[in-house]
Scaffold this motif. Structure first.
Motif, PDB file in Angstrom:
ATOM      1  N   MET A  80       0.824  -1.204   0.000  1.00  0.00           N
ATOM      2  CA  MET A  80       0.000   0.000   0.000  1.00  0.00           C
ATOM      3  C   MET A  80       0.861   1.259   0.000  1.00  0.00           C
ATOM      4  SD  MET A  80      -3.122  -0.921  -0.322  1.00  0.00           S
ATOM      5  CE  MET A  80      -3.756   0.752  -0.175  1.00  0.00           C
ATOM      6  N   ALA A  81       2.032   1.180   0.623  1.00  0.00           N
ATOM      7  CA  ALA A  81       2.940   2.332   0.627  1.00  0.00           C
ATOM      8  C   ALA A  81       3.399   2.671  -0.789  1.00  0.00           C
ATOM      9  CB  ALA A  81       4.137   2.054   1.534  1.00  0.00           C
ATOM     10  N   THR A  82       3.585   1.641  -1.621  1.00  0.00           N
ATOM     11  CA  THR A  82       3.975   1.896  -3.021  1.00  0.00           C
ATOM     12  C   THR A  82       2.851   2.573  -3.791  1.00  0.00           C
ATOM     13  OG1 THR A  82       3.203  -0.237  -3.916  1.00  0.00           O
ATOM     14  CG2 THR A  82       5.421  -0.171  -2.961  1.00  0.00           C
ATOM     15  N   LYS A  83       1.631   2.480  -3.262  1.00  0.00           N
ATOM     16  CA  LYS A  83       0.480   3.113  -3.902  1.00  0.00           C
ATOM     17  C   LYS A  83       0.137   4.457  -3.253  1.00  0.00           C
ATOM     18  CE  LYS A  83      -2.879  -0.041  -4.528  1.00  0.00           C
ATOM     19  NZ  LYS A  83      -3.118  -0.202  -5.985  1.00  0.00           N
ATOM     20  N   GLY A  84       1.026   4.924  -2.381  1.00  0.00           N
ATOM     21  CA  GLY A  84       0.854   6.249  -1.805  1.00  0.00           C
ATOM     22  C   GLY A  84       0.047   6.317  -0.532  1.00  0.00           C
ATOM     23  N   ALA A  85      -0.267   5.154   0.062  1.00  0.00           N
ATOM     24  CA  ALA A  85      -1.068   5.137   1.289  1.00  0.00           C
ATOM     25  C   ALA A  85      -0.247   4.570   2.436  1.00  0.00           C
ATOM     26  CB  ALA A  85      -2.332   4.304   1.093  1.00  0.00           C
ATOM     27  N   THR A  86      -0.143   5.315   3.519  1.00  0.00           N
ATOM     28  CA  THR A  86       0.563   4.845   4.704  1.00  0.00           C
ATOM     29  C   THR A  86      -0.424   4.062   5.563  1.00  0.00           C
ATOM     30  OG1 THR A  86       2.016   6.772   4.657  1.00  0.00           O
ATOM     31  CG2 THR A  86       1.890   5.530   6.718  1.00  0.00           C
ATOM     32  N   VAL A  87      -0.225   2.743   5.616  1.00  0.00           N
ATOM     33  CA  VAL A  87      -1.147   1.855   6.316  1.00  0.00           C
ATOM     34  C   VAL A  87      -0.335   0.892   7.165  1.00  0.00           C
ATOM     35  CG1 VAL A  87      -2.982   0.141   6.097  1.00  0.00           C
ATOM     36  CG2 VAL A  87      -2.790   1.973   4.404  1.00  0.00           C
ATOM     37  N   ILE A 167     -16.416   2.672  -6.942  1.00  0.00           N
ATOM     38  CA  ILE A 167     -15.256   2.072  -7.605  1.00  0.00           C
ATOM     39  C   ILE A 167     -14.629   3.204  -8.407  1.00  0.00           C
ATOM     40  CG2 ILE A 167     -14.401   0.197  -9.060  1.00  0.00           C
ATOM     41  CD1 ILE A 167     -17.065  -1.221  -8.689  1.00  0.00           C
ATOM     42  N   PRO A 168     -13.779   4.015  -7.778  1.00  0.00           N
ATOM     43  CA  PRO A 168     -13.314   5.251  -8.431  1.00  0.00           C
ATOM     44  C   PRO A 168     -12.350   5.027  -9.591  1.00  0.00           C
ATOM     45  CG  PRO A 168     -12.276   4.985  -6.292  1.00  0.00           C
ATOM     46  CD  PRO A 168     -13.310   3.910  -6.397  1.00  0.00           C
ATOM     47  N   ALA A 211      -0.587   6.576 -15.104  1.00  0.00           N
ATOM     48  CA  ALA A 211      -1.176   6.029 -13.879  1.00  0.00           C
ATOM     49  C   ALA A 211      -2.400   6.840 -13.483  1.00  0.00           C
ATOM     50  CB  ALA A 211      -0.145   6.057 -12.760  1.00  0.00           C
ATOM     51  N   PRO A 212      -3.389   6.196 -12.871  1.00  0.00           N
ATOM     52  CA  PRO A 212      -4.587   6.920 -12.430  1.00  0.00           C
ATOM     53  C   PRO A 212      -4.276   7.849 -11.268  1.00  0.00           C
ATOM     54  CG  PRO A 212      -4.614   4.668 -11.610  1.00  0.00           C
ATOM     55  CD  PRO A 212      -3.449   4.756 -12.534  1.00  0.00           C
ATOM     56  N   PRO A 213      -5.213   8.718 -10.909  1.00  0.00           N
ATOM     57  CA  PRO A 213      -5.011   9.562  -9.730  1.00  0.00           C
ATOM     58  C   PRO A 213      -4.842   8.694  -8.489  1.00  0.00           C
ATOM     59  CG  PRO A 213      -6.910  10.313 -11.010  1.00  0.00           C
ATOM     60  CD  PRO A 213      -6.513   8.983 -11.569  1.00  0.00           C
ATOM     61  N   PRO A 214      -4.263   9.241  -7.432  1.00  0.00           N
ATOM     62  CA  PRO A 214      -4.129   8.475  -6.179  1.00  0.00           C
ATOM     63  C   PRO A 214      -5.481   8.015  -5.665  1.00  0.00           C
ATOM     64  CG  PRO A 214      -2.839  10.507  -6.100  1.00  0.00           C
ATOM     65  CD  PRO A 214      -3.698  10.597  -7.316  1.00  0.00           C
ATOM     66  N   SER A 215      -5.456   6.923  -4.911  1.00  0.00           N
ATOM     67  CA  SER A 215      -6.702   6.415  -4.325  1.00  0.00           C
ATOM     68  C   SER A 215      -7.308   7.449  -3.380  1.00  0.00           C
ATOM     69  CB  SER A 215      -6.438   5.111  -3.572  1.00  0.00           C
ATOM     70  OG  SER A 215      -5.620   5.360  -2.434  1.00  0.00           O
TER      71      SER A 215
END
Length: 302
Positions: A80-87, A167-168, A211-215
């Motif tokens: 998830m960190a590679t996708k820009g989300a700190t989890v 489902i963005p 790439a799509p916008p961030p989640s």
């Protein structure tokens, strides 16, 4: 026989009927989100499953924690960190596919008569799942840039839904992509109306060009108070293998605790062997290269 009244709200899913076609020679179905078997990284999965049985045979073949196999939770945190989300690892639970995550949301959040806002159109299995628990579904209009947030706000204000399901990124079945501006607006609406947003993201890594916008989840860091109002559902089905049945849900602690309790009642835990295999696969670092291959092939076909 006298069946439960809740079954009056649903009927057999067309998706399940589509599954039956997969074994027939010569059939290529465009009606369901089925990955091409030729795109499965068989060699990588062989190595990952062998590593699971060599390095951790006991845990891989034993009962496990309902929340998920800890090494996989750690790997998913990194992913998830590679996708820009700190989890953090303890901020997610592993589910038997993202479909179970949606079912758990239905079990924990929906009482008969509750209203849920979905995109029009949206994923058929989700409609059936939420209706099973007695939800009244409200359809929010979309265009090529995803849900129309001005219309969504009117619907939230009028109906006060239990949650909004989106489902963005590459909506199913519309293919619509929620714009960056609208993603931020969704987060603002979540805070303004104290409304849970469910982000279903099984396709986000399968882009063909930019790439799509961030989640929505990853953007929540920019909108104060919004993080606890996001429930994110992820899956390895479209990018690795549907047969592993490995998904995950990220949500605030109270919701995760309730979902974990409900999961205990249904399957105790997702297959530990499947989780150990997925963990080892992510540990091998093969997914980025595999994604590059899949994106190229699917882009040419599209």
């Amino acid at each position: 026989m006298q069946f439960a009244d809740r079954l009056n709200n649903v009927e057999t899913s067309a998706i399940r009927e589509l599954f039956k076609l997969l074994g027939k020679p010569g059939i290529i179905s465009f009606a369901g989100g089925f990955p091409d078997p030729a795109m499965f990284d068989v060699e990588g999965l062989k190595e990952a499953s062998a590593n699971a049985l060599t390095e951790e045979p006991g845990p891989a073949l034993q009962y496990g924690a309902t929340e998920g196999y800890q090494p996989l939770r750690d790997q998913l945190s990194t992913y998830m960190a590679t996708k820009g989300a700190t989890v953090a690892a303890n901020e997610l639970i592993v589910t038997t596919g993202s479909q179970q995550a949606l079912d758990l949301l239905g079990k924990t959040m929906i009482s008969p008569g509750d209203k849920v806002i979905v995109e029009g159109p949206t994923f058929l299995a989700t409609i059936q799942c939420f209706r099973l628990y007695g939800a009244e579904l409200i359809s929010a209009p979309i265009d090529a840039h995803g849900v129309k947030t001005d219309e969504l706000e009117k619907l939230i204000a009028e109906h006060k839904p239990k949650f909004v399901y989106l489902i963005p990124t590459f909506g199913n079945p519309s293919g619509a992509m929620l714009s960056l501006e609208r993603r931020k607006k969704v987060l603002e609406l979540a805070v303004k109306y104290n409304t849970l947003i469910v982000e279903d993201d099984p396709y986000g890594d399968l882009y063909f060009h930019a790439a799509p916008p961030p989640s929505i989840l990853s953007l929540s860091k920019d909108v104060p108070g919004s993080r606890d109002l996001i429930a994110y559902c992820g899956s390895l089905s479209k990018v690795l293998s549907p047969g592993l049945r490995v998904g995950w849900m990220i949500a605030q602690p109270e919701l995760l605790a309730k979902a974990t309790m409900c999961k205990q009642f249904s399957d105790a835990h997702t297959s530990t062997f499947a989780q150990a295999t997925a963990s080892q696969y992510l540990k091998l670092g093969r997914l980025p290269a595999q994604l590059a291959i899949v994106r190229k092939v699917y882009a040419e076909r599209a």
